[in-house]
Enzyme design. Structure first.
Site, PDB file in Angstrom:
ATOM      1  N   CYS A 258      41.894  50.014  37.769  1.00  0.00           N
ATOM      2  CA  CYS A 258      42.618  51.173  37.238  1.00  0.00           C
ATOM      3  C   CYS A 258      41.817  51.887  36.132  1.00  0.00           C
ATOM      4  O   CYS A 258      40.843  52.546  36.429  1.00  0.00           O
ATOM      5  CB  CYS A 258      44.006  50.746  36.766  1.00  0.00           C
ATOM      6  N   HIS A 344      46.383  48.377  41.786  1.00  0.00           N
ATOM      7  CA  HIS A 344      46.660  47.094  41.132  1.00  0.00           C
ATOM      8  C   HIS A 344      46.769  45.962  42.149  1.00  0.00           C
ATOM      9  O   HIS A 344      47.853  45.691  42.673  1.00  0.00           O
ATOM     10  CB  HIS A 344      47.949  47.187  40.317  1.00  0.00           C
ATOM     11  N   GLU A 346      46.835  42.918  41.593  1.00  0.00           N
ATOM     12  CA  GLU A 346      47.683  41.851  41.057  1.00  0.00           C
ATOM     13  C   GLU A 346      49.158  42.134  41.271  1.00  0.00           C
ATOM     14  O   GLU A 346      50.014  41.268  41.026  1.00  0.00           O
ATOM     15  CB  GLU A 346      47.410  41.652  39.563  1.00  0.00           C
TER      16      GLU A 346
END
Length: 370
Positions: A258, A344, A346
């Site tokens: 990001c 993202h 994650e």
């Protein structure tokens, strides 16, 4: 009943548009920020605590917020990071067995002002068409002119450095100190689930403040480096950009997510720009150019890197594209042990289609350490 004591409230946008709602709880409050919207159906607690949202008024497009309460396991940082919440229906009761408290209690403990009963479909359509902009939410409904004057003084997100507001003040460690791999992470707004994903891959992480130099990070003798997500405009992050340059020049393993992705692009001379209204949600489609496969991803960013400059750069390969608007969603540096993505992997909240990127980072490290 609580709904009987709620106060009238407004959302005043920088372009003068006003939307009406009611305060969550019997509060008198005013809060400023850049108004943006997230399309996720779940994951509100992770969104509210994500450092990348620092300074933003969050509009949730899901009609019901708060219905499953809050729990400590679903925070992405120590505190709520949004500057205010705007929703359609706020649930004061929770119906999840594992919830530890109501969302109202969670927000109260963070002193966060929220308003509900807003026509969020109309508000989101306005932002979508006119772009993200500064706004104020307030119960001071009879002081429109005064709110307009204060709103004019709020700085725009473009050019705003916010990493220093959310970064750790002192280095700290995460994971098992006996892990086989050591990673130095530059915290420009890091989420906890990034650290969890690294730690469960046998990684011990030392997290450094946003203004740490490459030399200081290198003195810990890590096997690889990580540049985190975070809020604000990437261009003012001159130290992080220099750190990325130094790591790339040293050909050390580097992974950026990001804001970290944007910093890596800037380190290679690729410019960034503020998007019309950004990507914020948990169902954004990405194409992996290398594998040809599609991924459904979690995203939260208001800036992007210049596609034309990236495509023309002799040292850069574009690895991922966003399928909705063809923006650059991933790059790698040719001849260097460095890659990054604009989304993202994650998740938290969101799907897990892209967790393989953490495995890719570990493999990149092992190539030079084993």
């Amino acid at each position: 009943m609580k709904y009987q004591t709620r106060r009238p409230a407004i959302i005043l946008l920088a372009d003068g548009t006003i939307f009406h709602g009611k305060s969550v709880g019997n509060k008198e409050a005013t809060s400023f920020g850049e108004v943006c919207f997230n399309t996720g159906m779940t994951g509100y607690q992770e969104i509210f605590t994500d450092p990348s949202y620092f300074g933003q008024l969050m509009v949730t497009t899901n009609a019901h917020i708060g219905n499953y309460g809050a729990t400590n396991d679903e925070t992405e940082s120590d505190t709520v990071k949004i500057s205010g919440l705007i929703c359609r229906n706020f649930s004061y009761t929770m119906s999840r067995k594992d919830a530890e408290e109501s969302l109202e209690s969670f927000l109260d403990s963070s002193n966060l002002f929220a308003i509900s009963d807003v026509d969020t479909r109309a508000l989101v359509a306005h932002i979508r068409d006119n772009g993200a902009m500064n706004a104020v939410i307030s119960t001071d409904v009879d002081n429109i002119q005064g709110l307009k004057e204060k709103l004019k003084k709020i700085p725009n997100m473009a050019g705003l450095e916010l990493a220093s507001k959310v970064s750790t003040k002192e280095p700290y460690f995460f994971g098992d100190e006996n892990a086989s791999i050591k990673v130095a992470a530059l915290d420009i707004g890091i989420k906890r689930n990034i650290l969890r994903n690294l730690a469960k891959r046998d990684v011990y992480i030392k997290v450094f403040p946003y203004d740490t130099s490459y030399e200081e990070m290198k003195s810990w003798n890590p096997d690889g480096y990580f540049l985190s997500n975070g809020p604000g405009d990437p261009e003012p992050l001159t130290n992080a950009i220099q750190v990325a340059k130094d790591i790339i020049n040293a050909d050390e393993p580097l992974f950026g997510i990001c804001l970290g992705h944007q910093v890596i692009a800037l380190a290679k001379g690729i410019s960034t720009y503020k998007m019309h209204n950004g990507h914020r949600g948990i169902n954004h489609p990405i194409k992996n150019v290398v594998t040809g496969k599609g991924e459904i991803t979690s995203q939260n960013h208001g800036f992007a890197i210049n596609k034309e400059e990236a495509a023309a750069h002799p040292d850069v390969e574009i690895t991922h594209y966003h399928l909705n608007d063809d923006t650059v969603a991933g790059i790698k540096i040719k001849g260097k042990n460095c890659f990054s993505v604009q989304y993202h992997p994650e998740a938290s909240p969101g799907p897990n289609d892209a967790t393989y990127l953490f495995d890719q980072f570990i493999e990149n490290i092992k190539k030079v350490t084993v």
